[in-house]
Write an enzyme that holds these catalytic residues in place. Structure first.
Site, PDB file in Angstrom:
ATOM      1  N   ASP A 160      -0.366  18.673  -0.672  1.00  0.00           N
ATOM      2  CA  ASP A 160       0.965  19.046  -1.184  1.00  0.00           C
ATOM      3  C   ASP A 160       1.514  17.929  -2.063  1.00  0.00           C
ATOM      4  O   ASP A 160       1.058  16.786  -1.993  1.00  0.00           O
ATOM      5  CB  ASP A 160       1.940  19.353  -0.044  1.00  0.00           C
ATOM      6  CG  ASP A 160       2.258  18.133   0.833  1.00  0.00           C
ATOM      7  OD1 ASP A 160       1.329  17.365   1.144  1.00  0.00           O
ATOM      8  OD2 ASP A 160       3.438  17.943   1.195  1.00  0.00           O
TER       9      ASP A 160
ATOM     10  N   GLU B 186       2.777  16.876   4.037  1.00  0.00           N
ATOM     11  CA  GLU B 186       3.066  15.441   4.195  1.00  0.00           C
ATOM     12  C   GLU B 186       4.389  15.065   3.560  1.00  0.00           C
ATOM     13  O   GLU B 186       5.165  14.289   4.114  1.00  0.00           O
ATOM     14  CB  GLU B 186       1.928  14.607   3.586  1.00  0.00           C
ATOM     15  CG  GLU B 186       1.956  13.152   4.017  1.00  0.00           C
ATOM     16  CD  GLU B 186       2.845  12.253   3.186  1.00  0.00           C
ATOM     17  OE1 GLU B 186       3.070  11.116   3.588  1.00  0.00           O
ATOM     18  OE2 GLU B 186       3.328  12.686   2.104  1.00  0.00           O
TER      19      GLU B 186
ATOM     20  N   ASP C 106      -4.019   7.216   0.718  1.00  0.00           N
ATOM     21  CA  ASP C 106      -2.709   7.702   0.268  1.00  0.00           C
ATOM     22  C   ASP C 106      -1.746   6.536   0.032  1.00  0.00           C
ATOM     23  O   ASP C 106      -0.542   6.694   0.141  1.00  0.00           O
ATOM     24  CB  ASP C 106      -2.147   8.651   1.343  1.00  0.00           C
ATOM     25  CG  ASP C 106      -0.942   9.453   0.860  1.00  0.00           C
ATOM     26  OD1 ASP C 106      -0.755   9.577  -0.354  1.00  0.00           O
ATOM     27  OD2 ASP C 106      -0.182   9.940   1.725  1.00  0.00           O
TER      28      ASP C 106
ATOM     29  N   THR D 215      39.444  21.256 -12.613  1.00  0.00           N
ATOM     30  CA  THR D 215      40.231  20.412 -11.717  1.00  0.00           C
ATOM     31  C   THR D 215      40.289  21.030 -10.334  1.00  0.00           C
ATOM     32  O   THR D 215      41.110  21.896 -10.054  1.00  0.00           O
ATOM     33  CB  THR D 215      41.656  20.227 -12.278  1.00  0.00           C
ATOM     34  OG1 THR D 215      42.131  21.499 -12.747  1.00  0.00           O
ATOM     35  CG2 THR D 215      41.670  19.259 -13.446  1.00  0.00           C
TER      36      THR D 215
HETATM   37  N1  BES Z   1       1.704   8.432  -0.361  1.00  0.00           N
HETATM   38  C1  BES Z   1       3.065   8.379   0.008  1.00  0.00           C
HETATM   39  C2  BES Z   1       3.461   7.180   0.843  1.00  0.00           C
HETATM   40  C3  BES Z   1       3.110   5.861   0.227  1.00  0.00           C
HETATM   41  C4  BES Z   1       3.426   5.592  -1.095  1.00  0.00           C
HETATM   42  C5  BES Z   1       2.471   4.921   0.975  1.00  0.00           C
HETATM   43  C6  BES Z   1       3.074   4.384  -1.646  1.00  0.00           C
HETATM   44  C7  BES Z   1       2.148   3.712   0.425  1.00  0.00           C
HETATM   45  C8  BES Z   1       2.436   3.446  -0.897  1.00  0.00           C
HETATM   46  C9  BES Z   1       3.405   9.624   0.786  1.00  0.00           C
HETATM   47  O1  BES Z   1       2.858  10.788   0.243  1.00  0.00           O
HETATM   48  C10 BES Z   1       4.887   9.819   0.762  1.00  0.00           C
HETATM   49  O2  BES Z   1       5.508   9.715  -0.238  1.00  0.00           O
HETATM   50  N2  BES Z   1       5.416  10.092   1.904  1.00  0.00           N
HETATM   51  C11 BES Z   1       6.782  10.435   2.062  1.00  0.00           C
HETATM   52  C12 BES Z   1       6.873  10.870   3.486  1.00  0.00           C
HETATM   53  C13 BES Z   1       8.156  11.387   3.958  1.00  0.00           C
HETATM   54  C14 BES Z   1       8.713  12.446   3.084  1.00  0.00           C
HETATM   55  C15 BES Z   1       8.043  11.844   5.382  1.00  0.00           C
HETATM   56  C16 BES Z   1       7.664   9.245   1.777  1.00  0.00           C
HETATM   57  O3  BES Z   1       7.301   8.095   2.061  1.00  0.00           O
HETATM   58  O4  BES Z   1       8.745   9.460   1.231  1.00  0.00           O
HETATM   59 ZN    ZN Z   2       1.152  10.749  -0.380  1.00  0.00          ZN
END
Ligand code: BES
Ligand code: ZN
Length: 451
Positions: free
Chosen positions: A84, A149, A176, A312
């Protein structure tokens, strides 16, 4: 030429096909695309030569599973990724459309390129290469790829909690996260947790003329502003009683390692962030602030009139999307209660404010001395030709805590994103040379683990 070199064009075409599917998990209108993405992943696992490749249905978006368990006596690795993606807005800021993958300067631009379709694809192609050239793998593997995720990962959490036997493994490998810098092999050993929710504020029982009633009527948007300013001061210190009590500071050794990382704060501020100043609690270093301290952020405020021109009105209600990032040893449930109590304490007269949580995840720390982490550091160092660095990340990957809690296994956070990949922002991209190197690094890692 190796299999990986020979198949680069095909890998790239496959990834582009994956990226064309707008599998935005938060958007109910994208249910069919979510399913198409899940089926695409299942098909790729099958073609890579995995057994039992298919979807696991349940509440929410499907999980994708596949395994190869033909190496008795060898460890079992649980590969995790997500299919996703985040919504692509604001659309007008994309140089090429978010779901039409486009290459510019060795980078592949599309929503999900780095987070996390490109990285999920790395795992699949690494295994495919080994299976196609040798007919077997050096270790046993299971794949668990989820589609929620970016919205908290409830389905995968429920599955991991209820069916641990189906996922029996010695370590998880999560692709990730980001490398600290281009060409610098990196392992992430800490992630922040999160509480995400809505602050709903109600004032009068209907909208009011701001001239006739301004001066006496409560204004919910003003109230949101006051609440936010009371919860975090101008120095970025969070003012929620008890909130930081459980925070464990990084060890001296870890802090010293962070201080040695190759880092130019000015370049970070100007190029990566693009702001005139950095903010946050001055009593903590920059890396502490992004990796080892909790946050409170507002993501959006809805309410009142935001159309063209002027109207307003004093709106009857308003809403703010908020999140808190948590670090070990903070607990989501406790943080929610602390936030609710703090909101009640600072809520101005005449309005009702209520925080409603949408999703949460615990923070996680991994022991860098774990043998699976050490083997990963060695494999990365070989492929990148440099010593591997250990960092943390401020982002969250909810399942990592569940792997620890329900399966009792560590997660190796071996990611190949780069700091300028524009995650969750317009013009997300993946650096293609790093994509190809990532595939070889994962394959090498399995060889190291197989002995
Ligand atoms: N891949 C990211 C998290 C991430 C980004 C880890 C950069 C390390 C470095 C992940 O897909 C993500 O964005 N997760 C969300 C999870 C949340 C919505 C529960 C996040 O961190 O905002
Ligand atoms: Zn991610």
């Amino acid at each position: 030429m190796t299999y990986y070199e020979e198949n680069r064009d095909r890998f790239l075409e496959g990834l582009k096909t994956f990226l064309r599917i707008p599998s935005i998990s938060t958007d109910p209108e994208r249910k069919d695309d979510i399913r198409r993405a899940a089926e695409f992943v299942a098909g790729e696992l099958r073609e890579a030569g995995l057994d039992h490749a298919g979807l696991i249905e349940g509440q929410g978006h499907p999980l994708v599973y596949g395994d190869w368990l033909g190496a008795p006596g060898k460890p079992t690795i649980l590969f995790y990724g997500h299919y996703d993606v985040q919504p692509p807005d604001p659309l007008e800021e994309w140089k090429s459309p978010p779901f039409e993958p486009t290459i510019r300067d060795n980078n592949l631009y599309a929503r999900g390129a780095s987070d996390d379709k490109g990285q999920t694809y790395i795992l699949i192609k690494a295994v495919e290469g080994l299976l196609k050239t040798r007919g077997r793998l050096p270790v046993n593997v299971r794949f668990l790829i989820e589609g929620e995720e970016e919205v908290g990962g409830e389905h995968v959490e429920a599955y991991v909690a209820s069916k641990p036997a189906n996922l029996k493994a010695d370590a998880a490998v999560v692709c990730d996260t980001e490398m600290f810098a281009p060409d610098l092999p990196t392992l992430c050993v800490g992630l922040r947790g999160i509480v995400y929710g809505e602050l709903r504020v109600e004032g009068a029982d209907h909208d009011l003329h701001s001239g006739v009633y301004g001066g006496v009527a409560p204004n919910p948007i003003q109230a949101i502003a006051e609440i936010l300013c009371a919860l975090k001061d101008r120095d970025g210190r969070i003012q929620i009683p008890g909130f930081t009590d459980r925070v464990i500071p990084p060890s001296e050794k870890e802090s010293a390692a962070w201080a040695r990382l190759p880092f130019d704060e000015r370049e970070y501020r100007e190029k990566e962030i693009g702001a005139s100043d950095l903010v946050g609690d001055p009593s903590h270093t920059l890396f502490e602030r992004v990796w080892a301290r909790p946050t409170l952020e507002v993501h959006g405020i809805r309410g009142g009139f935001v159309g063209e021109g002027a109207k307003t009105v004093i709106p009857a209600r308003a809403l703010a999307k908020l999140s808190m990032r948590l670090v070990a040893d903070q607990r989501p449930e406790e943080a929610i209660e602390q936030l609710k109590a703090a909101v009640a304490r600072v809520c101005p007269r005449g309005v009702k404010a209520e925080f409603k949580s949408i999703h949460g995840a615990a923070p996680s720390l991994v022991d860098p001395e774990n043998p699976f982490i050490r083997a990963a550091a060695a494999a990365l160092a070989k492929v990148f030709g440099r010593e591997t660095v250990y960092i943390r990340s401020g982002g969250s990957i909810p399942i990592v805590g569940s792997f620890d809690r329900h399966l009792g296994i560590p997660s190796v956070l071996m990611g190949f994103g780069l700091p300028d990949d524009n995650l969750h922002a317009p013009n997300e991209k993946f650096h293609l040379p790093t994509f190809f190197r990532g595939i070889e690094a994962v394959a090498r890692y399995l060889d190291v683990l197989g002995g």
